[in-house]
Design a protein around this motif. Sequence first.
Motif, PDB file in Angstrom:
ATOM      1  N   LEU A   1       0.774  -1.108  -0.041  1.00 18.37           N
ATOM      2  CA  LEU A   1       0.048  -0.055   0.005  1.00 18.37           C
ATOM      3  C   LEU A   1       0.812   1.275   0.137  1.00 18.37           C
ATOM      4  O   LEU A   1       0.606   1.902  -0.825  1.00 18.37           O
ATOM      5  CB  LEU A   1      -1.062  -0.040   1.064  1.00 18.37           C
ATOM      6  CG  LEU A   1      -1.833   1.170   1.312  1.00 18.37           C
ATOM      7  CD1 LEU A   1      -2.691   1.478   0.166  1.00 18.37           C
ATOM      8  CD2 LEU A   1      -2.614   1.157   2.743  1.00 18.37           C
ATOM      9  N   LYS A   2       2.002   1.239   0.861  1.00 21.11           N
ATOM     10  CA  LYS A   2       2.925   2.493   0.820  1.00 21.11           C
ATOM     11  C   LYS A   2       3.543   2.528  -0.707  1.00 21.11           C
ATOM     12  O   LYS A   2       3.726   3.942  -0.906  1.00 21.11           O
ATOM     13  CB  LYS A   2       3.938   2.188   1.920  1.00 21.11           C
ATOM     14  CG  LYS A   2       4.912   3.189   1.981  1.00 21.11           C
ATOM     15  CD  LYS A   2       4.575   4.254   2.911  1.00 21.11           C
ATOM     16  CE  LYS A   2       5.594   5.336   3.283  1.00 21.11           C
ATOM     17  NZ  LYS A   2       5.386   6.512   2.716  1.00 21.11           N
TER      18      LYS A   2
ATOM     19  N   GLN B   1       1.942   9.745  -5.168  1.00 24.08           N
ATOM     20  CA  GLN B   1       1.886  10.925  -4.605  1.00 24.08           C
ATOM     21  C   GLN B   1       0.781  11.232  -3.428  1.00 24.08           C
ATOM     22  O   GLN B   1       0.185  12.224  -3.330  1.00 24.08           O
ATOM     23  CB  GLN B   1       1.990  12.082  -5.437  1.00 24.08           C
ATOM     24  CG  GLN B   1       3.140  12.041  -6.237  1.00 24.08           C
ATOM     25  CD  GLN B   1       3.648  13.040  -7.351  1.00 24.08           C
ATOM     26  OE1 GLN B   1       2.704  13.968  -7.698  1.00 24.08           O
ATOM     27  NE2 GLN B   1       4.797  13.363  -7.727  1.00 24.08           N
ATOM     28  N   ARG B   2       0.550  10.183  -2.824  1.00 27.77           N
ATOM     29  CA  ARG B   2      -0.523  10.328  -1.757  1.00 27.77           C
ATOM     30  C   ARG B   2       0.048   9.796  -0.434  1.00 27.77           C
ATOM     31  O   ARG B   2       0.891   8.715  -0.667  1.00 27.77           O
ATOM     32  CB  ARG B   2      -1.883   9.613  -2.058  1.00 27.77           C
ATOM     33  CG  ARG B   2      -2.739  10.050  -2.897  1.00 27.77           C
ATOM     34  CD  ARG B   2      -3.914   9.347  -3.174  1.00 27.77           C
ATOM     35  NE  ARG B   2      -4.747   9.662  -4.271  1.00 27.77           N
ATOM     36  CZ  ARG B   2      -4.722   9.071  -5.567  1.00 27.77           C
ATOM     37  NH1 ARG B   2      -4.405   7.964  -5.769  1.00 27.77           N
ATOM     38  NH2 ARG B   2      -5.523   9.792  -6.671  1.00 27.77           N
ATOM     39  N   SER B   3      -0.541  10.058   0.756  1.00 28.76           N
ATOM     40  CA  SER B   3      -0.264   9.531   2.122  1.00 28.76           C
ATOM     41  C   SER B   3      -0.762   8.228   1.997  1.00 28.76           C
ATOM     42  O   SER B   3      -1.953   7.852   1.131  1.00 28.76           O
ATOM     43  CB  SER B   3      -0.607  10.235   3.099  1.00 28.76           C
ATOM     44  OG  SER B   3      -1.898  10.286   3.241  1.00 28.76           O
TER      45      SER B   3
ATOM     46  N   ARG C   1      -4.499   8.767   2.643  1.00 28.84           N
ATOM     47  CA  ARG C   1      -5.305   9.301   1.482  1.00 28.84           C
ATOM     48  C   ARG C   1      -5.249   8.419   0.463  1.00 28.84           C
ATOM     49  O   ARG C   1      -6.704   8.278  -0.066  1.00 28.84           O
ATOM     50  CB  ARG C   1      -4.208  10.533   0.904  1.00 28.84           C
ATOM     51  CG  ARG C   1      -4.563  11.716   1.802  1.00 28.84           C
ATOM     52  CD  ARG C   1      -5.762  12.586   1.601  1.00 28.84           C
ATOM     53  NE  ARG C   1      -5.497  13.778   2.664  1.00 28.84           N
ATOM     54  CZ  ARG C   1      -6.329  14.103   3.159  1.00 28.84           C
ATOM     55  NH1 ARG C   1      -7.811  13.733   3.234  1.00 28.84           N
ATOM     56  NH2 ARG C   1      -6.327  15.298   4.059  1.00 28.84           N
ATOM     57  N   GLN C   2      -4.468   7.295   0.077  1.00 34.67           N
ATOM     58  CA  GLN C   2      -4.721   6.363  -0.729  1.00 34.67           C
ATOM     59  C   GLN C   2      -6.040   5.331  -0.515  1.00 34.67           C
ATOM     60  O   GLN C   2      -6.707   5.054  -1.217  1.00 34.67           O
ATOM     61  CB  GLN C   2      -3.312   5.487  -0.936  1.00 34.67           C
ATOM     62  CG  GLN C   2      -3.459   4.567  -1.967  1.00 34.67           C
ATOM     63  CD  GLN C   2      -3.518   5.014  -3.489  1.00 34.67           C
ATOM     64  OE1 GLN C   2      -2.978   5.972  -3.832  1.00 34.67           O
ATOM     65  NE2 GLN C   2      -4.439   4.562  -4.265  1.00 34.67           N
TER      66      GLN C   2
ATOM     67  N   VAL D   1     -11.507   3.888  -1.266  1.00 34.56           N
ATOM     68  CA  VAL D   1     -13.039   3.573  -0.601  1.00 34.56           C
ATOM     69  C   VAL D   1     -14.034   4.436  -1.306  1.00 34.56           C
ATOM     70  O   VAL D   1     -15.040   3.946  -1.633  1.00 34.56           O
ATOM     71  CB  VAL D   1     -12.917   4.017   0.950  1.00 34.56           C
ATOM     72  CG1 VAL D   1     -14.438   4.155   1.519  1.00 34.56           C
ATOM     73  CG2 VAL D   1     -11.982   2.964   1.708  1.00 34.56           C
ATOM     74  N   GLU D   2     -13.591   5.681  -1.661  1.00 36.46           N
ATOM     75  CA  GLU D   2     -14.563   6.742  -2.220  1.00 36.46           C
ATOM     76  C   GLU D   2     -14.895   6.050  -3.591  1.00 36.46           C
ATOM     77  O   GLU D   2     -16.111   6.006  -4.057  1.00 36.46           O
ATOM     78  CB  GLU D   2     -14.118   7.963  -2.483  1.00 36.46           C
ATOM     79  CG  GLU D   2     -14.151   8.454  -0.987  1.00 36.46           C
ATOM     80  CD  GLU D   2     -14.118  10.145  -0.682  1.00 36.46           C
ATOM     81  OE1 GLU D   2     -14.218  10.609  -1.942  1.00 36.46           O
ATOM     82  OE2 GLU D   2     -13.734  10.713   0.270  1.00 36.46           O
TER      83      GLU D   2
END
Length: 74
Positions: free
Chosen positions: A22-23, A30-32, A35-36, A41-42
Amino acid sequence: MADKKEVKKFQMTLNLDSYEKLKILADKNQRSVVRQVAYWVEQNLEKYESEHGKISVMQNNNVFANTEISMSGA
């Protein structure tokens, strides 16, 4: 100025291998990591609702109006 959406913070537990993968993907996008996960989820909620109809929730009670929600294969 637009109103901010309400947010709900919660804790998540992942195995180390999943977290490391995931990291890597979060860094690539370019997300944390947080945020990923929120992005996924969205995206999946939008996809589900486009296929099965809008999910209605009662904000005050956090009760799903449609109780037969299946996220299998997600």
